[in-house]
Design an enzyme around this catalytic site. Structure first.
Site, PDB file in Angstrom:
ATOM      1  N   LYS A  12     -27.099 -12.860  -2.699  1.00 10.89           N
ATOM      2  CA  LYS A  12     -27.883 -11.629  -2.844  1.00 10.89           C
ATOM      3  C   LYS A  12     -27.395 -10.638  -1.789  1.00 10.89           C
ATOM      4  CE  LYS A  12     -32.578  -9.804  -3.243  1.00 10.89           C
ATOM      5  NZ  LYS A  12     -32.434  -8.772  -2.174  1.00 10.89           N
ATOM      6  N   GLU A  14     -24.710  -3.716  -6.728  1.00  8.53           N
ATOM      7  CA  GLU A  14     -25.133  -3.447  -5.350  1.00  8.53           C
ATOM      8  C   GLU A  14     -23.988  -2.764  -4.611  1.00  8.53           C
ATOM      9  OE1 GLU A  14     -28.214  -4.453  -4.908  1.00  8.53           O
ATOM     10  OE2 GLU A  14     -28.613  -4.350  -2.752  1.00  8.53           O
ATOM     11  N   SER A  38     -36.979  -5.287  -9.717  1.00 13.81           N
ATOM     12  CA  SER A  38     -36.757  -6.028  -8.466  1.00 13.81           C
ATOM     13  C   SER A  38     -36.950  -7.498  -8.824  1.00 13.81           C
ATOM     14  CB  SER A  38     -37.781  -5.591  -7.432  1.00 13.81           C
ATOM     15  OG  SER A  38     -39.068  -5.688  -8.018  1.00 13.81           O
ATOM     16  N   LEU A  39     -36.688  -8.371  -7.862  1.00 10.46           N
ATOM     17  CA  LEU A  39     -36.716  -9.806  -8.151  1.00 10.46           C
ATOM     18  C   LEU A  39     -37.897 -10.453  -7.445  1.00 10.46           C
ATOM     19  CD1 LEU A  39     -32.933 -10.434  -7.450  1.00 10.46           C
ATOM     20  CD2 LEU A  39     -34.030 -10.549  -9.691  1.00 10.46           C
ATOM     21  N   ASP A  77       0.533   4.481  -2.406  1.00  2.67           N
ATOM     22  CA  ASP A  77       0.356   5.862  -1.914  1.00  2.67           C
ATOM     23  C   ASP A  77       1.443   6.783  -2.463  1.00  2.67           C
ATOM     24  OD1 ASP A  77      -0.774   4.747   1.380  1.00  2.67           O
ATOM     25  OD2 ASP A  77      -1.819   4.973  -0.540  1.00  2.67           O
ATOM     26  N   ASP A 125       0.827  -1.213   0.000  1.00  2.30           N
ATOM     27  CA  ASP A 125       0.000   0.000   0.000  1.00  2.30           C
ATOM     28  C   ASP A 125       0.862   1.265   0.000  1.00  2.30           C
ATOM     29  OD1 ASP A 125      -2.727  -1.291   2.106  1.00  2.30           O
ATOM     30  OD2 ASP A 125      -1.853  -1.942   0.209  1.00  2.30           O
ATOM     31  N   ALA A 126       1.979   1.213   0.724  1.00  2.00           N
ATOM     32  CA  ALA A 126       2.840   2.412   0.824  1.00  2.00           C
ATOM     33  C   ALA A 126       3.355   2.821  -0.547  1.00  2.00           C
ATOM     34  CB  ALA A 126       4.006   2.137   1.767  1.00  2.00           C
TER      35      ALA A 126
HETATM   36  C1  LIG Z   1     -31.887  -8.345 -12.230  1.00  2.00           C
HETATM   37  C2  LIG Z   1     -31.404  -8.173 -10.836  1.00  2.00           C
HETATM   38  C3  LIG Z   1     -32.062  -7.282  -9.969  1.00  2.00           C
HETATM   39  C4  LIG Z   1     -31.594  -7.122  -8.673  1.00  2.00           C
HETATM   40  C5  LIG Z   1     -30.463  -7.830  -8.246  1.00  2.00           C
HETATM   41  C6  LIG Z   1     -29.937  -7.691  -6.929  1.00  2.00           C
HETATM   42  C7  LIG Z   1     -28.815  -8.417  -6.566  1.00  2.00           C
HETATM   43  C8  LIG Z   1     -28.229  -8.286  -5.207  1.00  2.00           C
HETATM   44  N1  LIG Z   1     -28.871  -7.576  -4.279  1.00  2.00           N
HETATM   45  O1  LIG Z   1     -27.165  -8.835  -4.959  1.00  2.00           O
HETATM   46  C9  LIG Z   1     -28.184  -9.281  -7.475  1.00  2.00           C
HETATM   47  C10 LIG Z   1     -28.703  -9.434  -8.750  1.00  2.00           C
HETATM   48  O2  LIG Z   1     -28.128 -10.244  -9.653  1.00  2.00           O
HETATM   49  C11 LIG Z   1     -29.841  -8.710  -9.164  1.00  2.00           C
HETATM   50  N2  LIG Z   1     -30.303  -8.857 -10.445  1.00  2.00           N
END
Ligand SMILES: Cc1ccc2cc(C(N)=O)cc(O)c2n1
Length: 323
Positions: A115, A173, A81-82, A36, A32-33
């Site tokens: 997720k 995410e 959303s899923l 930097d 790391d040094a």
């Molecule tokens: C299509 C979609 C929508 C939300 C998602 C959210 C996550 C998650 N929260 O890790 C991962 C995914 O592959 C996602 N894929």
């Protein structure tokens, strides 16, 4: 100053390479040094030649002045959303619906991942340069958090490619690892400030800071999970290959992503991730299981989120009166 600008460009490439090795491959080549030292050398040169500073320089992470509010951004492609599964039976039903809709019998390949329990963001690279970033918001409209996203160290300000796509939207995410979360709450306690209930709230609060200097101190991280808009590039034919492609561009993806053949392997993956959940170092709330072949994804499409509280009770189809 031709020599100087060459020195500056060379330092920038070196720093981008080491950021990639450290944040994406988890294989730093230098201590790391040393990193930097290179960064300070570049800061020094840019300070002496401010006309050579460019927004995609590794020194330009900490944003400008605090914002007074967030601009709204409309996603060209909605951020979805899923649907949820809560049991093996739910997954079998999901797979059966897919097979029926596809009229297939052979096993499906799924791309499986943890997720992450953070918040979804969209990051737009124009000709390989980070140009705009937004929260998911309500899926259609989000908040412009570009200056805060730029402070997240594992998000490259420039893609590692000599031939970057004209436009590439990375979706992923943003989350706060456990270590950063504990540190943040400890600091907050010591300074009589409010603590956060969980890493997800801490990540959300950190991304919605108006002052990027505060966001920068929060040690957030991104894991990409899909591609939104793409222009000027031929994308790979499977989701897994697309994620590997993003990784080759310097975009961090989760290192627990696996390909699984058929439902038995998928459910084993689910158990494996459940077993290692406490050792990951960040919060997850399940797994995400996707049909790997993009052609099949396109064939299956999306179901618009119909209201759960309303139903249309239809009359039987009327016999067409033959006149
Ligand atoms: C299509 C979609 C929508 C939300 C998602 C959210 C996550 C998650 N929260 O890790 C991962 C995914 O592959 C996602 N894929």
């Amino acid at each position: 100053t031709q020599i100087i600008s060459q020195q500056i460009e060379q330092l920038r490439q070196q720093l981008r390479y080491h950021e990639y090795q450290y944040h994406v491959l988890d294989q730093p080549q230098i201590p790391d040094a040393e990193y930097d030292r290179l960064l300070n050398q570049l800061k020094q040169l840019e300070a002496e030649h401010p006309q050579l500073i460019s927004p995609d320089s590794p020194t330009q992470r900490v944003g400008a002045k605090p914002l007074v509010g967030f601009r709204q951004i409309t996603h060209e492609l909605p951020m979805l959303s899923l649907d949820n599964a809560f049991s093996d039976q739910d997954f079998y039903a999901f797979e059966r619906r897919i097979q029926e809709r596809l009229g297939r019998v052979e096993e499906l390949t799924f791309c499986c991942e943890p997720k992450l329990d953070g918040l979804a963001v969209s990051i737009l690279y124009l000709n390989g340069v980070l140009s705009q970033a937004a929260t998911r918001g309500d899926g259609t409209t989000g908040e412009d958090i570009t200056s805060n996203i730029r402070t997240i160290r594992n998000i490259p300000l420039q893609l590692l490619s000599d031939t970057p796509p004209a436009r590439l939207e990375v979706r992923g995410e943003v989350f706060m690892p456990h270590q950063a979360f504990e540190q943040l709450n400890q600091d907050a306690l010591q300074h009589g400030q409010k603590t956060f209930a969980n890493p997800r709230n801490a990540a959300a609060g950190s991304l919605r800071q108006l002052d990027p200097k505060i966001t920068r101190q929060r040690h957030l991280s991104l894991n990409a999970y899909s591609i939104g808009i793409s222009e000027g590039v031929e994308l790979p034919a499977t989701h897994y290959a697309r994620l590997q492609w993003l990784k080759s561009l310097g975009i961090p993806i989760n290192n627990e992503i696996r390909l699984c053949q058929g439902s038995a392997e998928v459910l084993k993956y689910y158990q494996d991730i459940a077993a290692k959940r406490d050792q990951l170092g960040y919060d997850i709330d399940g797994t995400v299981l996707k049909v790997n072949a993009i052609a099949l994804q396109e064939q299956l499409g999306f179901v618009a989120k119909a209201p759960r509280w309303a139903i249309a009770y239809k009359f039987p189809a009327q016999e067409q009166l033959t006149l």
